[in-house]
Design a protein around this motif. Sequence first.
Motif, PDB file in Angstrom:
ATOM      1  N   ARG A  23      37.801  38.305-133.349  1.00 33.49           N
ATOM      2  CA  ARG A  23      38.988  37.971-132.549  1.00 33.49           C
ATOM      3  C   ARG A  23      39.064  38.803-131.268  1.00 33.49           C
ATOM      4  O   ARG A  23      40.137  39.166-130.803  1.00 33.49           O
ATOM      5  CB  ARG A  23      40.279  38.141-133.355  1.00 33.49           C
ATOM      6  CG  ARG A  23      40.375  37.324-134.646  1.00 33.49           C
ATOM      7  CD  ARG A  23      40.063  35.840-134.405  1.00 33.49           C
ATOM      8  NE  ARG A  23      40.529  34.983-135.498  1.00 33.49           N
ATOM      9  CZ  ARG A  23      39.793  34.596-136.537  1.00 33.49           C
ATOM     10  NH1 ARG A  23      38.535  35.012-136.645  1.00 33.49           N
ATOM     11  NH2 ARG A  23      40.280  33.782-137.445  1.00 33.49           N
TER      12      ARG A  23
ATOM     13  N   ARG B  63      38.716  38.595-127.483  1.00 34.45           N
ATOM     14  CA  ARG B  63      38.700  37.539-126.468  1.00 34.45           C
ATOM     15  C   ARG B  63      37.634  37.849-125.415  1.00 34.45           C
ATOM     16  O   ARG B  63      37.644  38.909-124.794  1.00 34.45           O
ATOM     17  CB  ARG B  63      40.068  37.407-125.806  1.00 34.45           C
ATOM     18  CG  ARG B  63      41.127  36.828-126.732  1.00 34.45           C
ATOM     19  CD  ARG B  63      42.419  36.596-125.982  1.00 34.45           C
ATOM     20  NE  ARG B  63      42.244  35.640-124.894  1.00 34.45           N
ATOM     21  CZ  ARG B  63      43.150  35.415-123.948  1.00 34.45           C
ATOM     22  NH1 ARG B  63      44.290  36.100-123.951  1.00 34.45           N
ATOM     23  NH2 ARG B  63      42.929  34.543-122.988  1.00 34.45           N
TER      24      ARG B  63
ATOM     25  N   LEU C  15      37.030  28.090-136.212  1.00 33.87           N
ATOM     26  CA  LEU C  15      36.628  28.866-135.051  1.00 33.87           C
ATOM     27  C   LEU C  15      35.840  28.093-133.990  1.00 33.87           C
ATOM     28  O   LEU C  15      35.974  28.394-132.797  1.00 33.87           O
ATOM     29  CB  LEU C  15      35.819  30.091-135.492  1.00 33.87           C
ATOM     30  CG  LEU C  15      36.622  31.215-136.164  1.00 33.87           C
ATOM     31  CD1 LEU C  15      35.701  32.341-136.606  1.00 33.87           C
ATOM     32  CD2 LEU C  15      37.691  31.752-135.213  1.00 33.87           C
TER      33      LEU C  15
ATOM     34  N   LEU D 279      39.114  31.632-127.682  1.00 31.74           N
ATOM     35  CA  LEU D 279      38.732  33.027-127.896  1.00 31.74           C
ATOM     36  C   LEU D 279      37.446  33.368-127.163  1.00 31.74           C
ATOM     37  O   LEU D 279      37.203  34.529-126.838  1.00 31.74           O
ATOM     38  CB  LEU D 279      38.537  33.305-129.394  1.00 31.74           C
ATOM     39  CG  LEU D 279      39.788  33.546-130.229  1.00 31.74           C
ATOM     40  CD1 LEU D 279      39.415  33.622-131.700  1.00 31.74           C
ATOM     41  CD2 LEU D 279      40.487  34.832-129.784  1.00 31.74           C
TER      42      LEU D 279
END
Length: 833
Positions: free
Chosen positions: A317, A319, A348, A377
């Motif tokens: 997670r 970015r 995802l 992401l």
Amino acid sequence: MADLTNLPRVSGPRADAADAPDVVLDRLAARQGRATRITHTEHLPPRAGRHADWPEAIRPEVIDAIRAAGIERPWAHQATAARHALDGESVVVATGTASGKSLAYLVPILSTLMDGSEAPNGRGATALYLAPTKALAADQHRALRDLTAPLGKAVRPAVYDGDTPFEEREWIRQYATYVLTNPDMLHRGILPSHPRWSSFLRALRYVVIDECHTYRGVFGSHVAQVLRRLRRLCARYGSDPVFLLASATAAEPAAAATRLTGVPVREVADDASPRGELVFALWEPPLTELHGEKGAPVRRTATAETADLLTDLVVDRVRTVAFVRSRRGSELISVIAQDRLAEVDRSLPRRVAAYRGGYLPEERRALENALHSGELLGLAATTALELGVDVSGLDAVLICGYPGTRASLWQQAGRAGRSGEGALAVLIARDDPLDTYLVHHPEALFDQPVESTVLDPDNPYVLAPHLCAAAAEAPLTEDDLALFGPGAAELMPQLEAAKLLRRRTSAWHWTRRERAADLTDIRGGGGAPVQIVEEATGRLLGTVDASAAHSSVHEGAVHLHQGRTYLVRRLDLDDSVALVEQAAPSYSTVARDVTSISVLETDTEIPWGDARLCYGSVEVTNQVVSFLRRRLITGEVLGETKLDLPPRTLRTRAVWWTVTEDQLDAARVGPEQLAGALHAAEHASIGMLPLFATCDRWDIGGVSVPLHPDTLLPTVFVYDGHPGGAGFAERAFRTARGWLTATREAIAACECDAGCPSCIQSPKCGNGNEPLHKRAALRLLTTLLTEAPPPEPEPGRGPNPEPDAAPEPGPGPGPGSGPGSASGPGPGPDPQG
């Protein structure tokens, strides 16, 4: 120089939160035993900010709107820049990424527009904003609407570009007070239609040029002439706008901005904004068990390595944006990452995407919104997302291959940590001489300033079409010529002889029915974009620049678009269409070309002992002749297919050096080694030139010939891949000793035995990297440099334009100079004009 590189460096362990950038890097390195792939880690510490007060002349409503946005006081550099602008001085704000440059120029503009809103006609004053990409203009428009909401209708911003619906354009011309556009639209749309823009131009007070360091080489030279045409028309309408420029990575910003605009420009470069810590790692992919051309060892591709790192960061997670040099690479990285993420968590893959030029407008806008909202992401992006777009909230940036200049490197690294938090940047080296050199010589990145911005607006290939465009906009007079530079007067008789202009009484007039602005593509693309159409449905997938079509959408090419793979079935050059069908090949394709060169004129010649270093004009003939199929991920060559495409010719500028028989004897280079030695030196020198000039290796090409018919000696040429030249070859000529010394060091430092992609092999070689002789090239360069004169002091105006890069030569026949080993320039960047 970017403010990041001015910071003091620190070393030693650091205790921080679990998500600190060095902790993120440690996690990446710990997986799959990757620690040995990190060749260097640079820690740039945080910096505190310094506030000031806004100038008293700023309208209180504007200050209230800024406070409503959460900004109580400006940074010192913002206040200084605003003061210069209000005083009527053109100014360049050259501070780091996320330092608030936009606010520095917006505040005086908004205050002036508020004053103008009280004028009887309700318009009063106007401002023009120029961005190098549509994405940046759209991003600035979003931010501007939020900031100016409390100001009501006093400020009316609007985007005017190729995506603007026609029904909105008339309203913008009549009523918008702040128009956001790009140089392409200014050149082709606004200036030729200036009577319809007369009220806007008459009231024009400010012209903003954002990311001004991107206007370099041929593109920058074109933009410089477009700005001179704008100034000329403004003067006719009675206005004299102030120019406000911004860049996070500019060397000698005031001088560069003055060359670009043609007006004196003040410099504000003392960055007073705070900055979070940046951890910058240099990363070299490992050698594989595979062997490439001529049995050379092959490293794991930077594309595969970047896809792995992006996957891991998204799983954590973090970015991340991964910057990739090519459109195909951005698509490939996103596809690989999505496949691997699906094995971890089925939710995802949809949070990773590709972003590049050539997408349709609605596709780009959707991706930009998803990035802003945090829905994405991970993003694999070309330089279309490099410039200024506010992607605050990013934690990491992956840079897949050195982007060609230190300026671009710092621009991309600066995309992370824009909210003031710590950030991680990782440069993943490609298997080529420059990338390999840099990851083992970090001082070349972290101890050197960014490159000088080089323009040559007097290039006749640039200047001539703009003189025609100016004459079409309003007849050109003798007094006008000085505005366009010293070469203008010399070109006028030639334009008259070509029946493009006709002199009547005291002015020159455009004589043709067609639009004069269509004579040139300011991006250097050379021709209409090629449309990529799905054959079965007729659906338009996107476009590719005409200059890149021969090498990227030839018959049999693999084309990626939004995660889907297509094969090009036919390239119709007459209709500028590439017909494709969806497919799932297990390979990618790389075009191969051959190049020959002839000397037209030698401008300068310097003796290096018996050798000669020369600079002058050349004609290059280039032809794409085949393409390789390479296995995905590993890059293994599966086969080669011949192509039948027409040759293209290019008149440009080049640097070349010759050696004599005695020097070859001294270097112990025999006849059987000579071609390989020259060829290897040519490849390596092309790879190293971006370290000395603001260019990418795809901006330049080279040819090496054991006996060239024009010099009658063994000769190595390196040339600019743009008509008339772009300044790179001249820069190479002026820095030849340092450039060729670095070339020799890069070859010598490589651990391979006979040559590999990290030193002397080129991915663009039209001769299949044959012949190459690494040791003979080393001996030859050593002998050449032994007799080189000491370096001369750099002149104040250095001559040193990817992609993102150079177009292929334009169409048309032309004699070559005979066969020789060659590496031509490749397809250009991802402009979004």
